[in-house]
Each structure stands twice: as structure tokens, then as C-alpha cells.
Design an enzyme around this catalytic site. Structure first.
Site, PDB file in Angstrom:
ATOM      1  N   CYS A   2       0.904  -1.300   0.080  1.00 11.85           N
ATOM      2  CA  CYS A   2      -0.119   0.042   0.132  1.00 11.85           C
ATOM      3  C   CYS A   2       1.053   1.263  -0.029  1.00 11.85           C
ATOM      4  O   CYS A   2       2.028   1.308   0.691  1.00 11.85           O
ATOM      5  CB  CYS A   2      -0.929   0.044   1.258  1.00 11.85           C
ATOM      6  SG  CYS A   2      -2.000  -1.454   1.389  1.00 11.85           S
ATOM      7  N   ARG A  27       4.561   0.920  -7.114  1.00 13.33           N
ATOM      8  CA  ARG A  27       4.557  -0.095  -6.504  1.00 13.33           C
ATOM      9  C   ARG A  27       3.705  -1.374  -6.451  1.00 13.33           C
ATOM     10  O   ARG A  27       3.616  -2.458  -5.724  1.00 13.33           O
ATOM     11  CB  ARG A  27       4.370   0.661  -4.940  1.00 13.33           C
ATOM     12  CG  ARG A  27       5.548   1.661  -4.703  1.00 13.33           C
ATOM     13  CD  ARG A  27       5.354   2.412  -3.229  1.00 13.33           C
ATOM     14  NE  ARG A  27       5.570   1.429  -2.339  1.00 13.33           N
ATOM     15  CZ  ARG A  27       6.697   1.600  -1.560  1.00 13.33           C
ATOM     16  NH1 ARG A  27       7.793   2.228  -1.821  1.00 13.33           N
ATOM     17  NH2 ARG A  27       6.808   0.585  -0.565  1.00 13.33           N
ATOM     18  N   TRP A  75      -3.218  -2.321  -1.772  1.00 15.01           N
ATOM     19  CA  TRP A  75      -2.900  -3.538  -2.398  1.00 15.01           C
ATOM     20  C   TRP A  75      -3.542  -4.800  -1.359  1.00 15.01           C
ATOM     21  O   TRP A  75      -3.041  -4.654  -0.304  1.00 15.01           O
ATOM     22  CB  TRP A  75      -1.218  -3.707  -2.431  1.00 15.01           C
ATOM     23  CG  TRP A  75      -0.745  -4.926  -3.160  1.00 15.01           C
ATOM     24  CD1 TRP A  75      -0.469  -5.069  -4.346  1.00 15.01           C
ATOM     25  CD2 TRP A  75      -0.623  -6.334  -2.409  1.00 15.01           C
ATOM     26  NE1 TRP A  75      -0.125  -6.508  -4.567  1.00 15.01           N
ATOM     27  CE2 TRP A  75      -0.112  -7.239  -3.624  1.00 15.01           C
ATOM     28  CE3 TRP A  75      -0.363  -6.911  -1.306  1.00 15.01           C
ATOM     29  CZ2 TRP A  75       0.320  -8.575  -3.477  1.00 15.01           C
ATOM     30  CZ3 TRP A  75      -0.444  -8.323  -1.098  1.00 15.01           C
ATOM     31  CH2 TRP A  75       0.205  -8.925  -2.159  1.00 15.01           C
ATOM     32  N   ASN A  99      -1.101   0.805   6.185  1.00 13.18           N
ATOM     33  CA  ASN A  99      -0.113  -0.106   5.329  1.00 13.18           C
ATOM     34  C   ASN A  99       0.378  -1.119   6.322  1.00 13.18           C
ATOM     35  O   ASN A  99       0.806  -0.860   7.290  1.00 13.18           O
ATOM     36  CB  ASN A  99       0.974   0.776   4.520  1.00 13.18           C
ATOM     37  CG  ASN A  99       1.944  -0.160   3.895  1.00 13.18           C
ATOM     38  OD1 ASN A  99       1.450  -1.404   3.584  1.00 13.18           O
ATOM     39  ND2 ASN A  99       3.141   0.318   3.846  1.00 13.18           N
ATOM     40  N   GLY A 100      -0.196  -2.470   5.955  1.00 12.87           N
ATOM     41  CA  GLY A 100       0.589  -3.413   6.931  1.00 12.87           C
ATOM     42  C   GLY A 100      -0.893  -4.501   7.171  1.00 12.87           C
ATOM     43  O   GLY A 100      -1.597  -4.417   6.772  1.00 12.87           O
ATOM     44  N   GLU A 480      17.339 -16.425 -11.883  1.00 12.72           N
ATOM     45  CA  GLU A 480      16.772 -15.237 -11.844  1.00 12.72           C
ATOM     46  C   GLU A 480      16.070 -14.986 -13.376  1.00 12.72           C
ATOM     47  O   GLU A 480      15.064 -14.372 -13.195  1.00 12.72           O
ATOM     48  CB  GLU A 480      17.967 -14.505 -11.856  1.00 12.72           C
ATOM     49  CG  GLU A 480      17.785 -12.834 -12.259  1.00 12.72           C
ATOM     50  CD  GLU A 480      16.792 -12.050 -11.439  1.00 12.72           C
ATOM     51  OE1 GLU A 480      16.015 -12.383 -10.304  1.00 12.72           O
ATOM     52  OE2 GLU A 480      16.389 -10.850 -11.961  1.00 12.72           O
ATOM     53  N   LYS A 484      12.251 -13.637 -13.862  1.00 15.72           N
ATOM     54  CA  LYS A 484      12.059 -12.651 -14.484  1.00 15.72           C
ATOM     55  C   LYS A 484      10.760 -12.660 -15.525  1.00 15.72           C
ATOM     56  O   LYS A 484       9.772 -11.986 -15.802  1.00 15.72           O
ATOM     57  CB  LYS A 484      13.296 -11.893 -15.234  1.00 15.72           C
ATOM     58  CG  LYS A 484      13.514 -10.513 -15.451  1.00 15.72           C
ATOM     59  CD  LYS A 484      13.978 -10.053 -14.101  1.00 15.72           C
ATOM     60  CE  LYS A 484      13.105 -10.081 -12.828  1.00 15.72           C
ATOM     61  NZ  LYS A 484      14.016  -9.552 -11.506  1.00 15.72           N
ATOM     62  N   GLU A 487       7.201 -13.300 -13.824  1.00 18.27           N
ATOM     63  CA  GLU A 487       6.477 -12.317 -13.238  1.00 18.27           C
ATOM     64  C   GLU A 487       6.134 -11.477 -14.215  1.00 18.27           C
ATOM     65  O   GLU A 487       5.016 -10.793 -14.138  1.00 18.27           O
ATOM     66  CB  GLU A 487       7.484 -11.531 -12.071  1.00 18.27           C
ATOM     67  CG  GLU A 487       8.667 -10.831 -12.569  1.00 18.27           C
ATOM     68  CD  GLU A 487       9.620 -10.137 -11.290  1.00 18.27           C
ATOM     69  OE1 GLU A 487       8.598  -9.757 -10.285  1.00 18.27           O
ATOM     70  OE2 GLU A 487      10.530 -10.013 -11.632  1.00 18.27           O
ATOM     71  N   HIS A 503      16.809 -35.482 -13.355  1.00 18.67           N
ATOM     72  CA  HIS A 503      16.173 -35.989 -12.278  1.00 18.67           C
ATOM     73  C   HIS A 503      14.820 -35.868 -11.711  1.00 18.67           C
ATOM     74  O   HIS A 503      14.368 -36.026 -10.878  1.00 18.67           O
ATOM     75  CB  HIS A 503      17.190 -35.618 -10.857  1.00 18.67           C
ATOM     76  CG  HIS A 503      18.363 -36.040 -10.983  1.00 18.67           C
ATOM     77  ND1 HIS A 503      18.772 -37.339 -10.663  1.00 18.67           N
ATOM     78  CD2 HIS A 503      19.664 -35.209 -11.469  1.00 18.67           C
ATOM     79  CE1 HIS A 503      20.409 -37.449 -10.902  1.00 18.67           C
ATOM     80  NE2 HIS A 503      20.719 -36.066 -11.219  1.00 18.67           N
ATOM     81  N   LYS A 602       5.810  -3.749  -5.799  1.00 19.90           N
ATOM     82  CA  LYS A 602       7.325  -3.391  -5.970  1.00 19.90           C
ATOM     83  C   LYS A 602       8.075  -3.667  -4.515  1.00 19.90           C
ATOM     84  O   LYS A 602       9.112  -4.387  -4.614  1.00 19.90           O
ATOM     85  CB  LYS A 602       7.462  -2.183  -6.436  1.00 19.90           C
ATOM     86  CG  LYS A 602       9.021  -1.679  -6.404  1.00 19.90           C
ATOM     87  CD  LYS A 602       9.723  -2.300  -7.673  1.00 19.90           C
ATOM     88  CE  LYS A 602      11.134  -1.944  -7.777  1.00 19.90           C
ATOM     89  NZ  LYS A 602      11.836  -2.965  -8.462  1.00 19.90           N
TER      90      LYS A 602
END
Ligand code: AGP
Length: 607
Positions: A2, A27, A75, A99-100, A480, A484, A487, A503, A602
Site C-alpha cells: 500500500c 509499487r 494492495w 499499510n500493513g 533469476e 523475470k 513475473e 532427475h 514493488k
């Protein structure tokens, strides 16, 4: 997560808050709202699910003159995305944003409902408003009412509260980001969850510590006062001159921030080199050079964790320091074997990731020295660590972290260099600085060949799935690369150690699966055999390998050749830029929201 913005001052508060919220769009959010006191001293609240534009549309044509306003981008954590669950939450006198997560919200809500208090939303946030309203209804003075309510809640949160009777704004936090700012010339005071929202608007920033109540009021001599929870004034905050420019939010000639940020990398590598080898960063390296940890515990999340895996390799290879790298959300709850004499190393772009902060706190409690490798100076992680190495990546707007990863790994390499006792060895110094500069040069060259990567992306973007494979220091790069792609392109991708595919995952290989095979110098023959195994099962092979390797080129469907033999341990960073561009162009062909991918934020400030 948020975003919060609050403003008090003679300028139009609503516009200022909307501008701040716009800057926080990067964000990630799903609803937006504002609350302000109008010229008739009425508390007004407007909120809307969806983009900030939806909120602006309902504000159109309204008289928005106000001298204090709070705003929020949500969010969702508790309760679905709709207008009612959006913030601010309000009664006729008070508006608040949060926020939280209030962890004991269910218990508190039950208690408040029993007292006859009604709830309108499904959010945990409204519980704080209910606590506060209950206190105020019992004639508890406003400031004390906030403190009493804050005492009742558990979990990490930041709240900003507007009192319509006085037009004053209060803010308080525990374990969540909060920053205040003052513009002395225009007598404006602001508060936000992110200093970027205040860029260009204030001359001084104040980062309050946990459990400090911030009070913005025209009645205060300097607009802003800070209080302990016992009501006494305090100086428990860090002040700083802002160094972020508001123009960082400009995409320039690029279609997306992600692409702009990929292209910024060569210059950022050069500037990092200058800062640490011939600038003010030298003292930060000196500061860590004398540390002699028996063991290092690296903790981070997502991309920053993968940077941590590379740093682990540096510390083990060059410093012979046993190093453990652990995802922060696991580390914090596993009762890790840590003790004083060891060192906690935390890697983060934002410096506000809740799990990473908790891991740091745990290490401090157990008496470990803590170091951050962090982008945002003044962030909670930066303030909580004993030592800091900043990565100087500038503001990163794209949710998909690109330039921060490169800078984190390089800064980790610098940490390893400092710990090796080589800081005063001119030869080692020149050699490492030259290696950094060579990387910048190669990335420059690579970026000029973007069209080739774009053309490959066009050929493979409709495939079913992607395996990124690599060995040694190229394994974290495979992880990585896959992250990328997932997402931003919303496709299934996995990073694997090349030798591990057989395997299990090899069962998934068919003509619809792509293997992005990274072939570094380590175990070359073995890696090529692994490619043959995929090829034998009709998988599509996209190899990122050494220049001039015609044999390898022949067994690949697509080949990206790189001159990385002389880059040594920085070669993986070079390869990673290919992966960044590949993900970008696959996402572009798929038509996704590249800078603000669905469901992502973000900075992840909740667990
Ligand atoms: C990277 O592309 C991601 N968006 C994410 O994994 C990120 O790296 C992670 O959330 C950690 O964030 P931090 O670096 O701000 O701590």
C-alpha cells in the site's frame, strides 16, 4: 504494497496528495482514495477500486480546496478489491489509511462488535479506526487515543490519521515504512510510505523510528513534532536531505521503465566503480574491511536472494568464509543456528521488505554484526544494520528488478574484496576496477544488439514453458532469468542446475518446451551433454554461450554468442542482461503490463 501520502499546508492539499499517489503507482495497487477537510470544515472521502484514474474521474468538477489531505493506494490483503474496502476508512470526524497487517484484528473486531461498534468493510484496517473512534467517544484526547489504539494492535503497520476538527495529521508505524518531510519555504508538511512520493516537494526528510508518533499541525512551530508513546517529545528519527529527483519517474524515449532500467546498467556500473574505487564509497569499504566473521548468513527475498546466492559464492571462493544463504521468510521462522561472532548480510533494493527486516532483527537480537547491501539510503534496513553498502542503482520503478540485481551482485563482490584485506593493494584494486569497467563496456555492446534478442523472443513467445539452466555461478542466473520471465510474461518458467534436469523435470520436455541453456566456462562438456539430452527429447534449445563456438551453435535452435571469457566471475551478470531483455520482449509480444505486472507489488512490506 500500500502507498500512503498525507499533506498539510497552504497549497492545494488534494492535488499534492494525488501527485504523490501517482508516483507510488509503480509499487502496485488495486484501489485508491483520498480524504480531506473542505472549506466548510466537512470531512470528505472519495475512494474507488481500480486505477488512480478511476478516483480522479470521480473527483472531476468538484471543488477540492483543502489544506490537509490524506491518500492511499491499496494492495489488498484482507477483503476483496472493491470501493468499500478501499482506504481511507472514516467516520464523521476521523479518516485513516493503513499499510500493513493488524494480526489480532479478528479478536479486536469481535470485542468491538460486542460493544456495539459497526463495521463497514472486510478490512483489518478498519479495526484501528474503530479502536480510535471508541477512545475518542470516551473523551480521550486525540493524541492519547491514537497511542492507546496503537498499543492494542499487533503486527507490522503504518497508519496516517486525519482529524477533521483540527485539520491535523498524525502518523505512526511499527515495522512498516514511513517518512515525513518539510518544505520550510512554503510551510508544507508531508508524510508518506516512500520518500519518492515527496521528491522535489520537501527540503528535509525525517524517518521516524518504530513507536514514534508524528504530528503535522499548523499549530506546531516547525509544522512537525515527534512524540514517544508516553507523550514526551522525542528525536528518535533520522533526518536527511532528499537526494531523489522527481524526474526519475520519466520514461524518456523508452516504452517501459523496465527497458529504460535495463539500459541504465552500463552507466550505473561505471558510477558504482567510481564511487567505491575513487569516491566517497571508499570509507564504506574501509568500514567493513576489518570485520572477521566466522560465518556469514545471507538473507533476502526474490531477485535479491538470487544476488545473495552469487555473493555467497564470492565469500566462499575468495574469502574462505563459510556462508549460508537462506530465503528471509524461511530464515526468520526456522530458529536458525546463528551466534555472535557471525555476520548477517541482507540484500534488498527497497530496504523495506518485511521478511528481510525480520531476518535482520533476529540477527541483531542474537548479537550478530549486520550489513546491508541496499539501494534506498535511509530505508528501514539501512537504518537497522550496523554497516551499509549502498548499491547506487537510482530509483527502480519497474516491478521486475533489473538494474538493482546487477548492482547488488557487484556490491557483494566489493564486500568480498574489502574482506580480503586487498583494499590497499594497488594491483588488485586496478584489476577489479578494470573488470567492472569491462563489464560495463560489454553490456553496452550487448544492448546495441537488442534486435537479435527481440527476434528470438518473437519466435518463442508462444511456447508452453521455459527451463533456464546453468551451472556454478550461472545457476543463480538461471533462477533469476526464470523469475523475470514468470513475473512479467505470466508464463511458467523454472530455473534449474543443468545437471539436475534429468532427475525429474526432463519428463516435461517436448517440442513445446524451451530450454534457455546458459553455457559458461565451468564444466563446459558436462553442460553441453545436458543440452544434448534436451535436444534428444525435441526440446527447443536457446543457448547463451561463448562467441565462436560453432559446435554449440549447431546443436542449438537459437544461439546468442557472448564474449565473456575475460570477464571472469562477472560473466554471469553479462548473461543476465540477455535474460532481462528476453523476458522483456517475450512479455511485450504477449502484451502484458510489463512495469506493473498483475498481483505484484514493488516492495513487499507484509509477510
Ligand atoms: C524482482 O523482480 C521481484 N519483483 C522481487 O523478487 C524482489 O526482488 C523481492 O520482493 C525483494 O525486494 P527487495 O529487493 O526490495 O527486498
Amino acid at each position: 504494497m500500500c502507498g500512503i501520502v498525507g499533506h498539510l499546508g497552504p497549497q492545494n492539499s488534494v492535488e499534492t496528495v494525488l501527485e504523490g499517489l501517482k508516483r507510488l503507482e509503480y509499487r502496485g495497487y488495486d484501489s485508491a482514495g483520498v480524504s480531506f477537510v473542505d472549506e466548510h470544515n466537512e470531512l470528505c472521502v472519495f475512494k474507488k477500486s481500480g486505477k488512480l484514474e478511476n478516483l480522479k474521474r470521480i473527483l472531476e468538477g468538484k471543488n477540492l480546496v483543502a489544506r490537509s489531505c490524506i491518500g492511499h493506494t491499496r494492495w489488498a490483503t484482507h477483503g476483496e478489491v472493491n470501493d468499500t474496502n478501499s482506504h481511507p476508512h472514516s467516520n464523521d470526524k476521523i479518516a485513516m489509511v493503513h499499510n500493513g497487517i493488524i494480526e489480532n484484528a479478528t479478536t479486536l473486531k469481535r470485542e468491538l462488535i460486542e460493544k456495539g461498534i459497526k463495521f463497514h468493510s472486510e478490512t483489518d484496517s478498519e479495526v484501528f479506526l474503530a479502536l480510535l473512534s471508541d477512545q475518542v467517544s470516551q473523551d480521550v484526547p486525540f493524541k492519547q487515543a491514537i497511542i492507546n489504539s496503537f498499543h492494542r494492535i499487533t503486527g507490522n503497520s503504518a497508519f496516517v490519521i486525519l482529524n477533521s476538527e483540527t485539520s491535523e495529521i498524525y502518523a505512526i508505524k511499527r515495522g512498516a515504512p514511513l517518512v515525513c518531510g518539510i518544505n520550510e519555504t512554503s510551510s508544507e508538511g508531508l508524510v508518506s510510505s516512500d520518500p519518492y512520493a515527496l521528491a522535489g516537494m520537501v527540503h528535509k526528510l525525517y524517518f521516524p523510528e518504530d513507536d514514534v508518533l508524528c504530528h503535522l499541525s499548523a499549530a506546531n512551530k516547525n509544522l512537525l513534532n515527534f512524540y514517544e508513546l508516553d507523550g514526551t517529545k522525542t528525536r528518535r528519527y533520522m533526518s536527511k536531505t532528499p537526494d531523489i529527483s522527481a524526474t526519475a519517474s520519466d520514461k524518456g524515449d523508452y516504452d517501459h521503465f523496465m527497458l529504460k532500467e535495463i539500459h541504465e546498467q552500463p552507466e550505473l556500473i561505471r558510477s558504482l566503480t567510481q564511487y567505491y574505487f575513487a569516491g566517497e564509497g571508499e570509507s564504506a569499504l574501509q568500514d567493513v574491511a576489518n570485520l572477521r566473521p566466522e560465518r556469514v548468513h545471507i538473507s533476502a527475498c526474490g531477485t535479491a536472494f538470487y544476488a545473495g546466492l552469487m555473493i555467497k559464492d564470492f565469500l566462499e571462493q575468495y574469502n574462505q568464509i563459510p556462508t549460508v544463504a537462506e530465503i528471509a521468510s524461511e530464515f526468520r521462522y526456522k530458529n536458525p543456528l546463528i551466534k555472535s561472532g557471525e555476520m548477517g548480510l541482507f540484500v534488498s533494493q527497497s530496504g523495506e521488505t518485511a521478511d528481510t527486516l525480520a531476518a535482520q532483527e533476529l540477527c541483531t537480537e542474537k548479537g550478530l554484526d549486520t550489513i546491508s547491501i541496499v539501494n534506498v539510503e535511509g530505508s528501514t534496513l539501512y537504518r537497522n544494520c550496523n554497516h551499509n553498502l549502498i548499491i547506487r542503482a537510482g530509483v527502480e520503478i519497474g516491478v521486475a528488478s533489473t538494474k538493482a540485481f546487477t548492482q547488488q551482485v557487484l556490491t557483494g563482490r566489493l564486500l568480498s574484496y574489502a574482506l580480503s584485506g586487498d583494499l590497499n593493494n594497488p594491483e588488485r584494486r586496478v584489476a577489479l576496477a578494470s573488470q567492472f569497467n569491462l563489464l560495463a563496456e560489454r553490456v553496452d555492446y550487448l544492448l546495441a544488439q537488442e534486435e537479435k534478442i527481440k527476434a528470438i523472443a518473437k519466435e518463442i513467445y508462444e511456447r508452453k514453458g521455459y527451463f533456464y539452466t546453468g551451472r556454478g555461478m550461472y545457476f543463480p542466473i538461471a533462477l533469476e532469468g526464470a523469475l523475470k520471465l514468470k513475473e512479467i510474461a505470466y508464463v511458467h518458467a523454472e530455473g534449474y542446475a543443468s545437471g539436475e534436469l534429468k532427475h525429474g523435470p526432463i519428463a516435461l520436455i517436448d517440442s513445446e518446451m524451451v530450454n534457455v541453456a546458459i553455457v559458461g566456462p565451468e564444466l563446459y562438456d558436462k553442460t553441453v551433454s545436458n543440452i544434448q539430452e534436451i535436444r534428444a527429447r525435441k526440446g527447443i534449445i536457446l543457448t547463451i554461450g561463448p562467441k565462436g563456438d560453432t559446435d554449440l551453435e549447431e546443436i542449438s535452435d537459437f544461439y546468442i554468442s557472448l564474449d565473456f571469457s575475460d570477464l571472469g566471475d562477472l560473466g554471469p551478470l553479462y548473461v543476465n542482461v540477455v535474460n532481462q531483455m528476453l523476458a522483456y520482449y517475450i512479455a511485450l509480444y504477449k502484451g502484458t503490463d510489463i512495469d506493473k505486472p498483475r498481483n505484484l507489488a514493488k516492495s513487499v512490506t507484509v509477510e
